[in-house]
Design a protein around this motif. Structure first.
Motif, PDB file in Angstrom:
ATOM      1  N   ALA A 127       1.020  -1.264  -0.399  1.00 45.10           N
ATOM      2  CA  ALA A 127       0.322   0.065   0.162  1.00 45.10           C
ATOM      3  C   ALA A 127       0.848   1.155   0.019  1.00 45.10           C
ATOM      4  O   ALA A 127       0.927   2.017  -0.888  1.00 45.10           O
ATOM      5  N   LEU A 128       1.915   1.194   0.674  1.00 45.05           N
ATOM      6  CA  LEU A 128       2.738   2.673   0.837  1.00 45.05           C
ATOM      7  C   LEU A 128       3.533   2.593  -0.783  1.00 45.05           C
ATOM      8  O   LEU A 128       4.162   3.920  -0.709  1.00 45.05           O
ATOM      9  N   THR A 129       3.955   1.980  -1.428  1.00 44.82           N
ATOM     10  CA  THR A 129       4.230   2.156  -3.166  1.00 44.82           C
ATOM     11  C   THR A 129       3.366   2.597  -3.707  1.00 44.82           C
ATOM     12  O   THR A 129       3.734   3.313  -4.891  1.00 44.82           O
ATOM     13  N   THR A 130       2.189   3.130  -3.245  1.00 53.98           N
ATOM     14  CA  THR A 130       0.813   3.283  -3.965  1.00 53.98           C
ATOM     15  C   THR A 130       0.897   4.739  -4.350  1.00 53.98           C
ATOM     16  O   THR A 130       0.183   5.778  -5.229  1.00 53.98           O
ATOM     17  N   PHE A 131       1.676   5.303  -3.374  1.00 51.21           N
ATOM     18  CA  PHE A 131       1.603   6.475  -2.910  1.00 51.21           C
ATOM     19  C   PHE A 131       2.946   7.668  -2.607  1.00 51.21           C
ATOM     20  O   PHE A 131       3.584   7.022  -2.493  1.00 51.21           O
ATOM     21  N   ASP A 132       3.473   8.579  -3.180  1.00 50.01           N
ATOM     22  CA  ASP A 132       4.724   9.038  -2.963  1.00 50.01           C
ATOM     23  C   ASP A 132       4.454  10.829  -1.774  1.00 50.01           C
ATOM     24  O   ASP A 132       5.155  10.471  -0.920  1.00 50.01           O
ATOM     25  N   ALA A 133       3.053  10.773  -1.436  1.00 46.18           N
ATOM     26  CA  ALA A 133       2.949  12.764  -1.236  1.00 46.18           C
ATOM     27  C   ALA A 133       3.382  12.327   0.082  1.00 46.18           C
ATOM     28  O   ALA A 133       2.823  11.169   0.886  1.00 46.18           O
ATOM     29  N   LEU A 134       4.362  12.980   0.958  1.00 49.98           N
ATOM     30  CA  LEU A 134       4.586  13.214   2.207  1.00 49.98           C
ATOM     31  C   LEU A 134       3.816  14.114   2.864  1.00 49.98           C
ATOM     32  O   LEU A 134       2.475  14.741   2.592  1.00 49.98           O
ATOM     33  N   TRP A 135       2.748  14.008   4.388  1.00 46.24           N
ATOM     34  CA  TRP A 135       2.670  13.955   5.302  1.00 46.24           C
ATOM     35  C   TRP A 135       0.907  14.129   4.811  1.00 46.24           C
ATOM     36  O   TRP A 135      -0.272  14.867   4.865  1.00 46.24           O
ATOM     37  N   SER A 136       0.125  13.089   3.864  1.00 42.74           N
ATOM     38  CA  SER A 136      -0.955  12.958   3.377  1.00 42.74           C
ATOM     39  C   SER A 136      -0.751  11.623   3.373  1.00 42.74           C
ATOM     40  O   SER A 136      -1.477  10.459   2.781  1.00 42.74           O
ATOM     41  N   PRO A 137      -2.229  10.973   4.785  1.00 43.86           N
ATOM     42  CA  PRO A 137      -2.815   9.720   4.784  1.00 43.86           C
ATOM     43  C   PRO A 137      -3.768   9.210   4.116  1.00 43.86           C
ATOM     44  O   PRO A 137      -4.510  10.198   3.566  1.00 43.86           O
TER      45      PRO A 137
END
Length: 131
Positions: free
Chosen positions: A11-21
């Motif tokens: 799931a963590l590989t599906t987005f790169d945005a920081l501080w964006s839960p």
């Protein structure tokens, strides 16, 4: 929400945005959120709810302003910490971390009272995984 198992690492590989839960699932009226973090968040307070943190990778620091002064809690991989409701706090991670948070659905990521929100912090109640 998916009714299939979710692998947090995937799931963590599906987005790169920081501080964006991202909301990975819900338990009763609570969101289970994951986020990638680096740098500093904003000083903020959740007036009516505690905030649970689990560090999945990296290291997270949580600065706390308490009645008897300010202190910082350092959390390594696998560590958990709950910020009590009404406690002003600011998460940060110098080298970056992946975290899991557990909080009531609809809880703003910048709390009920906060400092000015910097551009790198997403003021959200959580995005669904895949958004």
């Amino acid at each position: 929400m998916s009714n299939e198992p979710i692998t947090l690492a995937q799931a963590l590989t599906t987005f790169d945005a920081l501080w964006s839960p991202r909301v990975v699932t819900r338990v009763n009226d609570y969101d289970v959120r994951i986020a990638k973090v680096e740098g500093e968040h904003v000083w903020h307070v959740h007036d009516d709810t505690d905030e649970f943190f689990l560090v999945l990778s990296g290291e997270l620091h949580i600065a706390l302003r308490e009645p008897d002064g300010e202190r910082t809690v350092r959390l390594g991989q696998g560590a958990v910490f709950t910020v009590p409701r009404g406690t002003e706090h600011r998460p940060s991670s110098a080298a970056g971390a992946s975290i899991l948070m557990f909080e009531p659905t609809g809880t703003p990521s910048v709390g009920d009272r906060h400092d000015a929100i910097p551009a790198h912090v997403d003021a959200t109640t959580g995005h669904l995984l895949g958004e």
